[in-house]
Write a protein that holds these residues in place. Structure first.
Motif, PDB file in Angstrom:
ATOM      1  N   LEU A 192      -2.581   3.686 -11.525  1.00 40.65           N
ATOM      2  CA  LEU A 192      -2.980   5.079 -11.305  1.00 40.65           C
ATOM      3  C   LEU A 192      -4.444   5.202 -10.908  1.00 40.65           C
ATOM      4  N   THR A 193      -5.302   4.345 -11.433  1.00 35.26           N
ATOM      5  CA  THR A 193      -6.709   4.350 -11.035  1.00 35.26           C
ATOM      6  C   THR A 193      -6.821   4.060  -9.545  1.00 35.26           C
ATOM      7  N   GLY A 194      -6.033   3.103  -9.067  1.00 37.17           N
ATOM      8  CA  GLY A 194      -6.021   2.806  -7.639  1.00 37.17           C
ATOM      9  C   GLY A 194      -5.496   3.960  -6.810  1.00 37.17           C
ATOM     10  N   LEU A 195      -4.444   4.601  -7.282  1.00 45.19           N
ATOM     11  CA  LEU A 195      -3.885   5.744  -6.552  1.00 45.19           C
ATOM     12  C   LEU A 195      -4.879   6.897  -6.475  1.00 45.19           C
ATOM     13  N   VAL A 196      -5.584   7.166  -7.571  1.00 44.80           N
ATOM     14  CA  VAL A 196      -6.571   8.251  -7.587  1.00 44.80           C
ATOM     15  C   VAL A 196      -7.759   7.895  -6.693  1.00 44.80           C
ATOM     16  N   ALA A 197      -8.168   6.625  -6.692  1.00 45.60           N
ATOM     17  CA  ALA A 197      -9.280   6.206  -5.832  1.00 45.60           C
ATOM     18  C   ALA A 197      -8.901   6.367  -4.356  1.00 45.60           C
ATOM     19  N   ASP A 198      -7.659   6.053  -4.019  1.00 50.38           N
ATOM     20  CA  ASP A 198      -7.191   6.176  -2.633  1.00 50.38           C
ATOM     21  C   ASP A 198      -7.043   7.630  -2.200  1.00 50.38           C
ATOM     22  N   ASP A 199      -6.655   8.505  -3.130  1.00 53.03           N
ATOM     23  CA  ASP A 199      -6.443   9.919  -2.799  1.00 53.03           C
ATOM     24  C   ASP A 199      -6.844  10.777  -3.998  1.00 53.03           C
ATOM     25  N   PRO A 200      -8.115  11.170  -4.092  1.00 53.38           N
ATOM     26  CA  PRO A 200      -8.581  11.961  -5.237  1.00 53.38           C
ATOM     27  C   PRO A 200      -7.881  13.308  -5.396  1.00 53.38           C
ATOM     28  N   ALA A 201      -7.223  13.795  -4.346  1.00 56.84           N
ATOM     29  CA  ALA A 201      -6.538  15.090  -4.411  1.00 56.84           C
ATOM     30  C   ALA A 201      -5.097  14.976  -4.894  1.00 56.84           C
ATOM     31  N   ASP A 202      -4.659  13.792  -5.277  1.00 54.82           N
ATOM     32  CA  ASP A 202      -3.292  13.584  -5.762  1.00 54.82           C
ATOM     33  C   ASP A 202      -3.214  14.031  -7.220  1.00 54.82           C
ATOM     34  N   ALA A 203      -2.774  15.262  -7.420  1.00 51.43           N
ATOM     35  CA  ALA A 203      -2.760  15.861  -8.757  1.00 51.43           C
ATOM     36  C   ALA A 203      -1.819  15.114  -9.702  1.00 51.43           C
TER      37      ALA A 203
ATOM     38  N   GLU B 133       0.810  -1.228   0.000  1.00 51.40           N
ATOM     39  CA  GLU B 133       0.000   0.000   0.000  1.00 51.40           C
ATOM     40  C   GLU B 133       0.841   1.275   0.000  1.00 51.40           C
ATOM     41  N   ASN B 134       2.158   1.168  -0.109  1.00 52.32           N
ATOM     42  CA  ASN B 134       3.034   2.333  -0.063  1.00 52.32           C
ATOM     43  C   ASN B 134       2.809   3.189  -1.308  1.00 52.32           C
ATOM     44  N   ARG B 135       2.229   4.376  -1.117  1.00 54.40           N
ATOM     45  CA  ARG B 135       1.873   5.245  -2.248  1.00 54.40           C
ATOM     46  C   ARG B 135       3.088   5.723  -3.030  1.00 54.40           C
ATOM     47  N   GLY B 136       4.176   6.012  -2.331  1.00 53.12           N
ATOM     48  CA  GLY B 136       5.375   6.465  -3.024  1.00 53.12           C
ATOM     49  C   GLY B 136       5.915   5.403  -3.965  1.00 53.12           C
TER      50      GLY B 136
END
Length: 141
Positions: A80-91, A55-58
């Motif tokens: 990237l779909t998973g990353l955006v779902a986890d944090d919608p504010a991640d530009a 689950e490490n986002r970095g």
């Protein structure tokens, strides 16, 4: 006389023992590989680290970047779909997702992500990406 320019040899990246044992070291090493356009080597460092910390986002962001560089667009899109779902504010993830979808000619799917990233960052390059994809989608003449 025409002399041939001396060829510059680029040595392959080297992973030293112990550089991937902790996620911080894996992150630095993989980032270095990606900055030197060596995505295959970056993935070799990232995969074992992600097995320990899935689950490490970095680390996941670097894996998505490596997939984009290798043109493994479906894998990049999934990550990237998973990353955006986890944090919608991640530009960054949102913009990268839009670019991955654009490269697959999924313009209508790409536009919302590109627009949001442009609005979130105010980056002129992101705004240019929106205009380019709108034109490709046939929304601009």
């Amino acid at each position: 006389m025409n002399e041939m320019p001396e060829m510059i040899k680029v040595l392959p990246p080297i992973v030293f023992p112990g550089t991937t044992a902790r996620h911080e070291a894996a992150y630095r090493t993989a980032h270095d590989f990606l900055s030197r356009r060596a995505p295959r080597e970056a993935l070799q460092v990232l995969e074992p680290a992600l097995e320990l910390e899935p689950e490490n986002r970095g680390l996941r962001s670097l894996r998505a970047w490596a997939y984009l560089m290798r043109a493994q667009l479906q894998k990049a899109t999934d990550e990237l779909t998973g990353l955006v779902a986890d944090d919608p504010a991640d530009a960054w993830s949102r913009h990268a997702l839009g670019r991955a979808l654009e490269r697959q000619s999924k313009y209508d799917d790409a536009l919302p992500h590109l627009r949001l990233a442009a609005a979130m960052t105010g980056d002129p390059e992101h705004e240019y990406d929106v205009l380019r994809v709108e034109r490709l989608a046939g929304r601009l003449q």
